[in-house]
Scaffold this active site. Structure first.
Site, PDB file in Angstrom:
ATOM      1  N   HIS A  61      -4.455   2.000  -2.654  1.00 35.23           N
ATOM      2  CA  HIS A  61      -3.563   2.888  -2.268  1.00 35.23           C
ATOM      3  C   HIS A  61      -2.890   2.644  -0.928  1.00 35.23           C
ATOM      4  O   HIS A  61      -3.211   3.090   0.123  1.00 35.23           O
ATOM      5  CB  HIS A  61      -4.308   4.480  -2.287  1.00 35.23           C
ATOM      6  CG  HIS A  61      -3.387   5.693  -2.252  1.00 35.23           C
ATOM      7  ND1 HIS A  61      -3.731   6.740  -2.748  1.00 35.23           N
ATOM      8  CD2 HIS A  61      -1.939   5.782  -1.747  1.00 35.23           C
ATOM      9  CE1 HIS A  61      -2.643   7.689  -2.770  1.00 35.23           C
ATOM     10  NE2 HIS A  61      -1.675   6.708  -1.967  1.00 35.23           N
TER      11      HIS A  61
ATOM     12  N   GLU B 175      -1.771   2.593  -6.333  1.00 30.25           N
ATOM     13  CA  GLU B 175      -1.792   3.940  -6.215  1.00 30.25           C
ATOM     14  C   GLU B 175      -0.451   4.304  -5.298  1.00 30.25           C
ATOM     15  O   GLU B 175      -0.442   3.571  -4.224  1.00 30.25           O
ATOM     16  CB  GLU B 175      -2.785   4.847  -5.996  1.00 30.25           C
ATOM     17  CG  GLU B 175      -3.792   4.491  -7.160  1.00 30.25           C
ATOM     18  CD  GLU B 175      -5.008   5.469  -6.684  1.00 30.25           C
ATOM     19  OE1 GLU B 175      -5.387   5.568  -5.690  1.00 30.25           O
ATOM     20  OE2 GLU B 175      -5.869   5.708  -7.731  1.00 30.25           O
TER      21      GLU B 175
ATOM     22  N   HIS C 156     -11.563  10.472  -8.251  1.00 30.21           N
ATOM     23  CA  HIS C 156     -11.610  11.004  -6.864  1.00 30.21           C
ATOM     24  C   HIS C 156     -12.939  11.739  -6.459  1.00 30.21           C
ATOM     25  O   HIS C 156     -13.279  12.697  -7.348  1.00 30.21           O
ATOM     26  CB  HIS C 156     -10.563  12.110  -6.587  1.00 30.21           C
ATOM     27  CG  HIS C 156     -10.444  12.342  -5.184  1.00 30.21           C
ATOM     28  ND1 HIS C 156      -9.348  11.688  -4.140  1.00 30.21           N
ATOM     29  CD2 HIS C 156     -10.934  13.079  -4.069  1.00 30.21           C
ATOM     30  CE1 HIS C 156      -9.510  12.062  -3.051  1.00 30.21           C
ATOM     31  NE2 HIS C 156     -10.496  12.700  -2.925  1.00 30.21           N
TER      32      HIS C 156
HETATM   33  C1  LIG Z   1      -5.510   9.439  -5.735  1.00 28.03           C
HETATM   34  C2  LIG Z   1      -6.955   9.282  -5.115  1.00 28.03           C
HETATM   35  O1  LIG Z   1      -7.679  10.361  -5.609  1.00 28.03           O
HETATM   36  C3  LIG Z   1      -7.604   8.360  -4.519  1.00 28.03           C
HETATM   37  O2  LIG Z   1      -7.387   7.038  -4.946  1.00 28.03           O
HETATM   38  C4  LIG Z   1      -6.915   8.192  -3.251  1.00 28.03           C
HETATM   39  O3  LIG Z   1      -6.216   6.752  -2.993  1.00 28.03           O
HETATM   40  C5  LIG Z   1      -7.770   8.348  -2.030  1.00 28.03           C
HETATM   41  O4  LIG Z   1      -7.127   7.976  -0.850  1.00 28.03           O
HETATM   42  P1  LIG Z   1      -7.973   7.767   0.348  1.00 28.03           P
HETATM   43  O5  LIG Z   1      -8.859   6.743   0.190  1.00 28.03           O
HETATM   44  O6  LIG Z   1      -7.006   7.568   1.507  1.00 28.03           O
HETATM   45  O7  LIG Z   1      -8.644   9.021   0.586  1.00 28.03           O
HETATM   46  N1  LIG Z   2      -7.897   7.255  -7.972  1.00 24.97           N
HETATM   47  C1  LIG Z   2      -9.319   7.647  -7.348  1.00 24.97           C
HETATM   48  C2  LIG Z   2      -9.506   6.400  -6.672  1.00 24.97           C
HETATM   49  O1  LIG Z   2      -8.836   5.239  -6.651  1.00 24.97           O
HETATM   50  C3  LIG Z   2     -10.718   6.542  -5.511  1.00 24.97           C
HETATM   51  O2  LIG Z   2     -10.961   7.856  -5.240  1.00 24.97           O
HETATM   52  P1  LIG Z   2     -12.168   7.977  -4.475  1.00 24.97           P
HETATM   53  O3  LIG Z   2     -13.427   7.518  -5.086  1.00 24.97           O
HETATM   54  O4  LIG Z   2     -12.297   7.187  -3.202  1.00 24.97           O
HETATM   55  O5  LIG Z   2     -12.326   9.579  -4.080  1.00 24.97           O
END
Ligand SMILES: CC(=O)[C@@H](O)[C@H](O)COP(=O)(O)O
Ligand SMILES: NCC(=O)COP(=O)(O)O
Length: 258
Positions: free
Chosen positions: A50, A81, A207
Site C-alpha cells: 500500500h 492498494e 484488515h
Molecule cells: C486496506 C487495508 O486495510 C490495509 O491493507 C492497509 O494497507 C493498511 O495500511 P497500513 O499498513 O498503512 O496500516
Molecule cells: N487489505 C488488508 C491488508 O493488506 C493488510 O491489512 P493488515 O493485516 O495490515 O491489517
C-alpha cells in the site's frame, strides 16, 4: 443464490510493516524484497503493498523492486492498494509501462495522512468518480477490487461501477473477536459476501486478520478468494520467522476448508 467454488483462499502478504521498520534507519534492512522472497518460497500466494502518498512505509522503489521480483513467480499475484484519486494510478501506469506484473489493484478511499484504512467506498456518492478510474485500471490489465464495509446493500453498486471483486474491511470482525458480538459480526460478513457473490463479484477480505480469527472467518463467510494480511502476520514473523509464519497462516486457511 450464487456459491463460489473456492477450493481454498489465497494468502497475500502485505509488506507495509517491513518497510516501516526499514525506514527507521538508512541501512536497507529489514529488506522488503527478501521478505517477499521468503514468504513466496514458504507458500504465500501473493504480495500486497500500500504505497501511501506520505511514503511512511512502502516507497515507489519498493513497488518496482517487488514487481521485478514477481517476474520470477508467474503463478503468484501482486496486489497494489491505494486511493486511485491520489498516487495509485500513476504507480499502476508506470508498473504496466515497464511491462512488470500487476495482477490486482485494490482501491481504498483513504485520505493522504490517514492513520490506517478504516472504511470502504460509499454508494451512490462514489459511483460516478469511480466508474472511469475502474475502467482505466481494468484497461491496464489489472483486476479491480473495491475496499468495502460489510454492507450487503452496497454490493450491487460496486458491481455496477465495473469492479471485479470487493475486499471486505474486516476490522469490525477482528475487534469483536473477544466479545459477545463475534457471531453477529460473522453473520454480517456472511451476508455481505453472499450479496457480493450474488452480484457477480469476487470476494477478498482484509484488515486485522490474524492466526486466531482467520479460520472462523473463512468457515463462516462464503467464497473468499483472497485474504491480504500484514500487521499481525509480520508481528508473528518477528517471533516465528517468515517461513514458519506463512506455514501457520496457510494451515489456518486449510483448516477452514478441511
Ligand atoms: C486496506 C487495508 O486495510 C490495509 O491493507 C492497509 O494497507 C493498511 O495500511 P497500513 O499498513 O498503512 O496500516
Ligand atoms: N487489505 C488488508 C491488508 O493488506 C493488510 O491489512 P493488515 O493485516 O495490515 O491489517
Amino acid at each position: 443464490m450464487t456459491t463460489a467454488s473456492i477450493s481454498r483462499t489465497a494468502l497475500s502478504v502485505n509488506l507495509n510493516k517491513v518497510a516501516l521498520v526499514r525506514n527507521t534507519r538508512h541501512l536497507g534492512i529489514p529488506s522488503v524484497t527478501r521478505a517477499a522472497s521468503l514468504c513466496l518460497q514458504a507458500g504465500a500466494h501473493g504480495i500486497t503493498v500500500h504505497p501511501r502518498p506520505d511514503e511512511r512505509h512502502i516507497r515507489p522503489h519498493d513497488v518496482f523492486d517487488l514487481a521485478e521480483l514477481l517476474k520470477a513467480w508467474p503463478d503468484r499475484e501482486y496486489n497494489i492498494e491505494g486511493n486511485p484519486f491520489h498516487n495509485l494510478m500513476d504507480v499502476a501506469r508506470e508498473v504496466k509501462a515497464k511491462g512488470l506484473p500487476l495482477h490486482q489493484l485494490t482501491f481504498v478511499p483513504d485520505s493522504e495522512g490517514q492513520f490506517t484504512s478504516d472504511h470502504g467506498w460509499t454508494f451512490p456518492q462514489d459511483a460516478e468518480r469511480l466508474q472511469a478510474v475502474v475502467a482505466e485500471a481494468r484497461a491496464l490489465g489489472a483486476r479491480v477490487s473495491l475496499f468495502m464495509d460489510a454492507d450487503p446493500a452496497q454490493m450491487a453498486a460496486a458491481k455496477a461501477v465495473g469492479a471485479d471483486r470487493v475486499e471486505l474491511y474486516t476490522e469490525p470482525y477482528a475487534a469483536a473477536w473477544h466479545t459477545p458480538e463475534r457471531a453477529a459480526q460473522l453473520e454480517r460478513f456472511r451476508a455481505a459476501a453472499q450479496a457480493a457473490l450474488d452480484a457477480g463479484l469476487g470476494v477478498n477480505a482484509g484488515h486485522d486478520l490474524n492466526r486466531d480469527n482467520l479460520t472462523a472467518f473463512l468457515r463462516a463467510v462464503p467464497g473468499v478468494s483472497e485474504v491480504s494480511i500484514g500487521h499481525a502476520l509480520i508481528a508473528d514473523a518477528l517471533e516465528l520467522g517468515y517461513a514458519a509464519t506463512i506455514a501457520e497462516y496457510n494451515r489456518c486457511i486449510h483448516e477452514a476448508f478441511a
